[in-house]
Design a protein around this motif. Structure first.
Motif, short mmCIF file in Angstrom:
data_model
loop_
_atom_site.label_atom_id
_atom_site.label_comp_id
_atom_site.label_asym_id
_atom_site.label_seq_id
_atom_site.Cartn_x
_atom_site.Cartn_y
_atom_site.Cartn_z
N VAL A 59 28.50 36.46 56.17
CA VAL A 59 28.72 37.90 55.94
C VAL A 59 29.79 38.11 54.88
CG1 VAL A 59 29.52 40.01 57.03
CG2 VAL A 59 27.88 38.55 58.22
N LEU A 60 30.89 37.31 54.99
CA LEU A 60 31.96 37.45 53.98
C LEU A 60 31.45 37.14 52.58
CD1 LEU A 60 34.98 35.82 55.84
CD2 LEU A 60 34.69 38.22 55.23
N PHE A 61 30.65 36.11 52.44
CA PHE A 61 30.11 35.73 51.12
C PHE A 61 29.22 36.81 50.56
CE2 PHE A 61 29.01 32.93 47.80
CZ PHE A 61 27.65 33.12 47.54
N SER A 62 28.32 37.40 51.49
CA SER A 62 27.40 38.45 51.01
C SER A 62 28.17 39.69 50.60
CB SER A 62 26.37 38.76 52.11
OG SER A 62 27.03 39.26 53.26
N MET A 63 29.23 40.04 51.35
CA MET A 63 30.00 41.24 51.00
C MET A 63 30.78 41.04 49.71
SD MET A 63 29.18 43.43 53.21
CE MET A 63 30.41 44.67 52.89
N ALA A 64 31.27 39.84 49.52
CA ALA A 64 31.98 39.56 48.25
C ALA A 64 31.04 39.64 47.08
CB ALA A 64 32.64 38.19 48.33
N ALA A 65 29.79 39.24 47.27
CA ALA A 65 28.82 39.29 46.18
C ALA A 65 28.44 40.71 45.85
CB ALA A 65 27.58 38.47 46.56
N CYS A 66 28.49 41.59 46.84
CA CYS A 66 28.11 42.99 46.58
C CYS A 66 29.09 43.65 45.63
CB CYS A 66 28.05 43.76 47.90
SG CYS A 66 26.68 43.27 48.94
N GLY A 67 30.33 43.36 45.63
CA GLY A 67 31.30 43.89 44.64
C GLY A 67 31.91 45.18 45.06
N THR A 68 31.14 46.25 45.21
CA THR A 68 31.66 47.57 45.54
C THR A 68 30.85 48.13 46.67
OG1 THR A 68 30.23 48.60 43.92
CG2 THR A 68 32.44 48.07 43.19
N ASP A 69 31.47 49.02 47.45
CA ASP A 69 30.75 49.68 48.54
C ASP A 69 30.13 50.96 48.06
OD1 ASP A 69 33.84 50.85 50.07
OD2 ASP A 69 32.88 51.23 48.13
N LYS A 70 29.56 51.69 48.97
CA LYS A 70 28.85 52.92 48.59
C LYS A 70 29.77 53.97 48.06
CE LYS A 70 25.14 52.24 51.97
NZ LYS A 70 24.43 52.79 53.14
N THR A 71 31.04 53.98 48.40
CA THR A 71 31.98 55.01 47.94
C THR A 71 32.47 54.73 46.55
OG1 THR A 71 33.84 53.79 48.88
CG2 THR A 71 32.76 55.41 50.29
N GLY A 72 32.17 53.59 45.92
CA GLY A 72 32.58 53.27 44.57
C GLY A 72 33.91 52.56 44.52
N ALA A 73 34.62 52.35 45.69
CA ALA A 73 35.90 51.66 45.69
C ALA A 73 35.67 50.17 45.63
CB ALA A 73 36.70 52.01 46.94
#
Length: 276
Positions: free
Chosen positions: A17-31
């Motif tokens: 999960v940590l690896f996938s979230m790091a790959a996403c870069g930004t969340d839906k709010t743009g932060a």
């Protein structure tokens, strides 16, 4: 051993999960998302340490840990990196007010956009050229007369002439030293004045002397032709309007329109009509 494997599986899932979230870069709010995930510690403890269950042989078994999907895991969003800085007051003013004041103090004053208009020079017209003075009422052109100089009688008596005077330069072929010429004079001028000026302007030799017996000027020679060059009775006589005055030429004052004639005579004027 079974519970240890489950724990390893949970840790692997968390790492995934940590690896996938790091790959996403930004969340839906743009932060910006740092990939840090907060996992419910209580759930993890419950999954790993939960109460032991007794097996059929009477031994206690640890119940299987409750596995949560990545969607059920609470993810802690990282705060916005652009956190507002605390306001610092200097001399009773905030840092924003101080910055604005400093910028205003360093800013050069703008020059006035309005162009300075130089005062226009007032052109002073030059004084108009003076008009020529008008002739006085009643004034007219200067008086004028005519003048001619002949030596025709000397030409007719060529054989009696002094050898020195027997020359066309002294006695011209037509006997005319100066043809009739218009001359101007000033008021009070005499025949002598006009004769002298005219001969000088035409480069004609003019010799004269004072005569005490007449109280006037006496003409001796004109164009190098002198008295007595054509006998003892020869010499120069003048007339005005076909009349021979009885006084010298320097005493005769001219009038407008006078006709002056100077002639050479070989017989005391009889040959030119002086004694008629």
């Amino acid at each position: 051993m079974v519970s240890g494997k489950k724990r390893l599986i949970l840790l692997a899932l968390a790492a995934l999960v940590l690896f996938s979230m790091a790959a996403c870069g930004t969340d839906k709010t743009g932060a910006y998302n740092t990939g840090v995930i907060a996992i419910d510690k209580a759930a993890l403890d419950h999954a790993t340490v939960g109460p032991a269950e007794k097996s059929s042989d009477g031994s206690e078994e640890t119940p299987p840990a409750e596995t949560k999907t990545p969607e059920e895991v609470d993810v802690e969003e990282t705060p916005d990196l652009q956190t507002p800085q605390p306001s610092v007051q200097i001399n009773g003013k905030s840092n924003e007010e101080n910055t604005t004041a400093k910028a205003a103090s360093t800013q050069k004053p703008k020059k006035d956009d309005k162009k300075t208009v130089a005062p226009q020079k007032t052109s002073i017209p030059k004084a108009a050229a003076k008009a020529p003075a008008k002739a006085k009422e009643g004034s007219s052109s200067p008086p004028a007369a005519t003048l001619a100089i002949y030596c025709k009688k000397a030409l007719e008596n060529w054989d009696k002439l002094d050898p020195r005077a027997q020359s066309e330069k002294v006695v011209p072929k037509d006997g005319v030293i100066l043809k009739e010429t218009a001359v101007t004079f000033a008021e009070g001028d005499t025949v002598y004045d006009v004769l002298m000026r005219t001969c000088r302007s035409n480069k004609i030799n003019f010799d004269n002397k004072g005569n005490s017996s007449y109280g006037s000027r006496y003409i001796e020679g004109v164009n190098n032709l002198y008295e007595f060059d054509c006998g003892p009775m020869s010499g120069w006589l003048y007339s005005v309007n076909d009349e021979f005055p009885s006084y010298g030429c320097s005493l005769y004052k001219l009038k407008n329109g006078d006709k002056i004639l100077l002639q050479y005579s070989c017989d005391l004027g009889k040959d030119i009509g002086a004694n008629q």
